[in-house]
Design a protein around this motif. Structure first.
Motif, short mmCIF file in Angstrom:
data_model
loop_
_atom_site.label_atom_id
_atom_site.label_comp_id
_atom_site.label_asym_id
_atom_site.label_seq_id
_atom_site.Cartn_x
_atom_site.Cartn_y
_atom_site.Cartn_z
N SER A 108 0.83 -1.19 0.00
CA SER A 108 0.00 0.00 0.00
C SER A 108 0.88 1.26 0.00
CB SER A 108 -0.93 -0.05 1.21
OG SER A 108 -1.49 1.20 1.44
N ALA A 109 1.96 1.24 0.76
CA ALA A 109 2.87 2.40 0.77
C ALA A 109 3.49 2.61 -0.61
CB ALA A 109 3.97 2.18 1.81
N LEU A 110 3.85 1.53 -1.26
CA LEU A 110 4.42 1.63 -2.61
C LEU A 110 3.38 2.19 -3.59
CD1 LEU A 110 6.50 1.19 -4.82
CD2 LEU A 110 6.00 -1.27 -4.76
N GLN A 111 2.14 1.71 -3.46
CA GLN A 111 1.08 2.22 -4.33
C GLN A 111 0.86 3.72 -4.10
OE1 GLN A 111 -1.88 -0.89 -3.26
NE2 GLN A 111 -2.28 -0.93 -5.45
N HIS A 112 0.89 4.14 -2.84
CA HIS A 112 0.73 5.57 -2.56
C HIS A 112 1.86 6.38 -3.20
CE1 HIS A 112 -2.83 5.89 -0.07
NE2 HIS A 112 -2.45 4.82 0.61
N ALA A 113 3.07 5.87 -3.11
CA ALA A 113 4.21 6.58 -3.73
C ALA A 113 4.01 6.67 -5.25
CB ALA A 113 5.51 5.84 -3.40
N LEU A 114 3.56 5.57 -5.85
CA LEU A 114 3.33 5.57 -7.30
C LEU A 114 2.22 6.53 -7.69
CD1 LEU A 114 3.61 1.73 -7.93
CD2 LEU A 114 4.98 3.46 -9.12
N LEU A 115 1.17 6.55 -6.88
CA LEU A 115 0.04 7.44 -7.18
C LEU A 115 0.48 8.90 -7.17
CD1 LEU A 115 -2.87 5.84 -5.12
CD2 LEU A 115 -2.85 6.21 -7.59
N ALA A 116 1.32 9.25 -6.19
CA ALA A 116 1.78 10.64 -6.10
C ALA A 116 2.58 11.01 -7.35
CB ALA A 116 2.62 10.83 -4.84
N ARG A 117 3.45 10.11 -7.79
CA ARG A 117 4.25 10.40 -8.98
C ARG A 117 3.39 10.38 -10.24
NH1 ARG A 117 9.66 10.87 -8.22
NH2 ARG A 117 9.26 12.45 -9.79
N ALA A 118 2.44 9.46 -10.30
CA ALA A 118 1.57 9.37 -11.48
C ALA A 118 0.74 10.65 -11.62
CB ALA A 118 0.65 8.15 -11.36
N GLU A 119 0.32 11.19 -10.50
CA GLU A 119 -0.46 12.42 -10.53
C GLU A 119 0.37 13.57 -11.09
OE1 GLU A 119 -2.10 13.41 -6.65
OE2 GLU A 119 -4.02 13.73 -7.67
N GLN A 120 1.65 13.64 -10.65
CA GLN A 120 2.55 14.68 -11.17
C GLN A 120 2.74 14.57 -12.68
OE1 GLN A 120 6.06 13.62 -8.87
NE2 GLN A 120 6.14 15.68 -7.99
N MET B 85 -0.85 -3.67 -10.73
CA MET B 85 -0.17 -4.94 -10.43
C MET B 85 0.01 -5.12 -8.92
SD MET B 85 2.80 -5.14 -13.34
CE MET B 85 2.73 -3.68 -14.37
N PHE B 86 0.51 -4.06 -8.26
CA PHE B 86 0.75 -4.20 -6.82
C PHE B 86 -0.58 -4.31 -6.06
CE2 PHE B 86 4.86 -1.96 -8.02
CZ PHE B 86 5.59 -3.14 -7.99
N GLY B 87 -1.64 -3.78 -6.63
CA GLY B 87 -2.97 -3.96 -6.03
C GLY B 87 -3.39 -5.42 -6.06
N ARG B 88 -3.16 -6.07 -7.20
CA ARG B 88 -3.49 -7.51 -7.26
C ARG B 88 -2.58 -8.31 -6.33
NH1 ARG B 88 -3.95 -6.18 -12.68
NH2 ARG B 88 -1.93 -7.09 -13.21
N ASP B 89 -1.32 -7.89 -6.24
CA ASP B 89 -0.40 -8.58 -5.31
C ASP B 89 -0.94 -8.50 -3.88
OD1 ASP B 89 1.37 -9.27 -7.33
OD2 ASP B 89 2.56 -7.43 -7.09
N ALA B 90 -1.34 -7.29 -3.49
CA ALA B 90 -1.86 -7.11 -2.12
C ALA B 90 -3.08 -8.01 -1.92
CB ALA B 90 -2.21 -5.65 -1.87
N SER B 91 -3.93 -8.11 -2.92
CA SER B 91 -5.14 -8.92 -2.74
C SER B 91 -4.78 -10.40 -2.65
CB SER B 91 -6.18 -8.64 -3.83
OG SER B 91 -5.85 -9.30 -5.02
N ARG B 92 -3.69 -10.81 -3.29
CA ARG B 92 -3.25 -12.21 -3.13
C ARG B 92 -2.82 -12.48 -1.68
NH1 ARG B 92 -2.34 -12.42 -8.77
NH2 ARG B 92 -0.86 -10.73 -8.67
N PHE B 93 -2.10 -11.53 -1.08
CA PHE B 93 -1.70 -11.71 0.32
C PHE B 93 -2.93 -11.69 1.24
CE2 PHE B 93 2.48 -10.52 -1.36
CZ PHE B 93 3.26 -11.47 -0.73
N THR B 94 -3.90 -10.83 0.90
CA THR B 94 -5.12 -10.78 1.70
C THR B 94 -5.86 -12.11 1.63
OG1 THR B 94 -5.28 -8.43 1.21
CG2 THR B 94 -7.26 -9.48 2.06
N ASP B 95 -5.95 -12.67 0.43
CA ASP B 95 -6.61 -13.97 0.27
C ASP B 95 -5.88 -15.06 1.05
OD1 ASP B 95 -8.38 -12.79 -1.43
OD2 ASP B 95 -7.61 -13.69 -3.26
N ALA B 96 -4.56 -15.07 0.91
CA ALA B 96 -3.76 -16.09 1.60
C ALA B 96 -3.97 -15.98 3.11
CB ALA B 96 -2.28 -15.93 1.25
N ARG B 97 -3.98 -14.75 3.59
CA ARG B 97 -4.16 -14.52 5.02
C ARG B 97 -5.51 -15.06 5.49
NH1 ARG B 97 -5.82 -12.16 9.48
NH2 ARG B 97 -4.36 -10.96 10.75
#
Ligand code: ARG
Length: 455
Positions: free
Chosen positions: A130-142, A172-184
């Motif tokens: 989630s932190a990585l996604q936030h960093a990407l979102l900030a740069r994508a917005e710029q 991609m990282f969103g789907r990765d996070a959801s895979r960890f959520t499912d596994a959990r």
């Protein structure tokens, strides 16, 4: 611990191959949490007296303080974390310590400790993604409207925006996070109380210990509970896929930083120099993120190989489950943190990227699309005419937008001056308004959606 049946101590080699405390001492907090929950349940069910239970709980507190203070004696002769804690408890409180292991085996104990550790690791990874996604979102917005070349086969394909490119990784990282959520969610059942393999004759309450340890329910089969490590494998699979995504992105950063591309740079503190070549600035962090994939996927292969032929229930092979998981999750932790730092700190060379967005006849598809729309050509014919235009431009050493109108008209008579409006990278990007396309409005809309999803 099993001296009753044995008349000699283990040989040095027996101890050497058997010892795991150097690795599984990392499970100490989980081991204490499991023991506390088990002890409280034993008291509640009248299996252990309140006085003995209190002595055990206070001994466990002392052990926790010792471990935190760095004074706990981790000893190889006690093999693993479970026996080390048990031996120390016996030194600290004497006889009552021997009652903690009632209705419990190291088999369900280790299955529990490891599951708790992996569950925490999933939670940590989800937070880091989630932190990585936030960093990407900030740069994508710029850079939602800043042009760059889009590639297929690493050959110029069509112009895109840098924001669009970065948002691909947010998905991609969103789907990765959801895979960890499912596994959990799947792993969140408690093995405690399965005992050695067959369950326990004591009136234990597995639902109570499950609840106390944050599980949804106890596992439904005692053999399965002590003998599967699919929760670890699933986590390693999710980690391997995440590592693959990180590696592709890292590869792009490496390529972007070459002087030949010149698309991006990283600051001093995220690069290294060379001991011989004074001009060098090397993207070591990106390269190492790329390389961690080997360790992480290797760990998945290692653990699946350990597990694949084991008859039910527990076999000592399973002690080899922890090194690959610790190694992989440590590597993933580093890779995610390093990638987040690079995303936050990289400087794109906007002018260079924009210029490159127009290279390699990148708007050829726009010319073909124009012929379809304005001259009503079938797309295949438009493709052919455009191919000929590219060939002609190449021969003249110019871009498509510099090809004189009469050259284009020689290829197809219905071409007009208006065609030049679609031949710029800006126009090309702006026209791709389909949902999920690279038009800046579309990119901004996806950014807004993701911000809401991650809020
Ligand atoms: N250190 C062991 C492991 O990690 C604990 C379980 C030992 N159980 C046994 N029956 N020897 O797997």
């Amino acid at each position: 611990m099993w001296g009753g049946r044995f008349s000699s101590r283990p040989a040095d080699i027996m101890q050497a191959i058997n010892v795991s405390i150097g690795v599984d001492r990392r499970l100490w907090a989980q081991d204490l949490a499991g023991s506390r929950a088990h002890c409280r349940m034993l008291i509640d069910r009248g299996i252990v007296t309140a006085a003995d239970g209190a002595a055990i709980l206070s001994g466990l507190d002392t052990i926790q303080s010792e471990i935190e203070a760095g004074t706990f004696p981790f000893r190889d002769e006690y093999e693993d974390i479970h026996l080390n804690v048990e031996a120390r408890l016996s030194e600290l409180i004497g006889e009552p310590s021997g009652r903690l292991h009632t209705a419990r085996s190291r088999n369900d104990q280790v299955a529990l400790d490891f599951r708790l550790w992996v569950r925490d690791a999933c939670d940590r990874t989800i937070a880091q993604l989630s932190a990585l996604q936030h960093a990407l979102l900030a740069r994508a917005e710029q850079h939602a409207g800043d042009l760059m070349p889009g590639f297929t086969h690493l050959q110029t394909a069509q112009p895109v925006t840098l924001g669009h490119h970065l948002m691909a990784y947010v998905e991609m990282f969103g789907r990765d996070a959801s895979r960890f959520t499912d596994a959990r969610a799947r792993m969140n059942e408690s093995p405690l109380g399965a005992a050695a393999l067959a369950g326990s004759p004591f009136p234990i309450d597995r639902h109570a210990t499950a609840l106390a340890l944050g599980f949804d329910r106890p596992m439904g089969n005692s053999l399965d509970a002590v003998s599967d490590r699919d929760f670890a494998l699933e986590t390693l699979a999710a980690a391997s896929i995440t590592a693959g995504h990180l590696s592709r992105f890292a590869e792009e950063i490496v390529v972007w930083m070459t002087p030949m591309f010149g698309f991006a740079s990283l600051p001093d503190d995220l690069t290294t120099g060379s001991s011989i070549m004074p001009q060098k600035r090397n993207p070591d962090a990106a390269e190492l993120v790329r390389a961690k994939t080997g360790r992480i996927l290797g760990s998945f292969v290692a653990l699946s190989t350990v597990m694949k032929g084991l008859p039910l229930a527990y076999s000592k092979d399973m002690q080899e489950d922890k090194p690959p998981v610790f190694e992989a999750m440590d590597a993933l932790d580093l890779a995610l943190t390093a990638m987040t730092a690079m995303v936050t700190a990289f400087t794109p060379n906007i002018a260079r990227m924009a210029e490159a967005a127009g290279w390699g006849f990148s708007t050829a598809t726009d010319l073909a699309d124009w012929l379809v729309r304005e001259a009503d050509l079938p797309f295949r014919q438009a493709h052919h005419v455009t191919g000929a235009a590219v060939k002609r431009a190449e021969a003249l050493g110019v871009g498509l937008a510099q090809l004189p109108l009469k050259e284009l008209q020689a290829l197809h008579p219905s071409v007009t001056e208006a065609v030049y409006k679609v031949l710029t990278p800006e126009a090309s990007c702006a026209s791709r308004q389909s949902f999920g396309g690279t038009a800046p409005e579309q990119v901004r809309a996806r950014i807004a959606e993701w911000k809401e999803r991650l809020a």
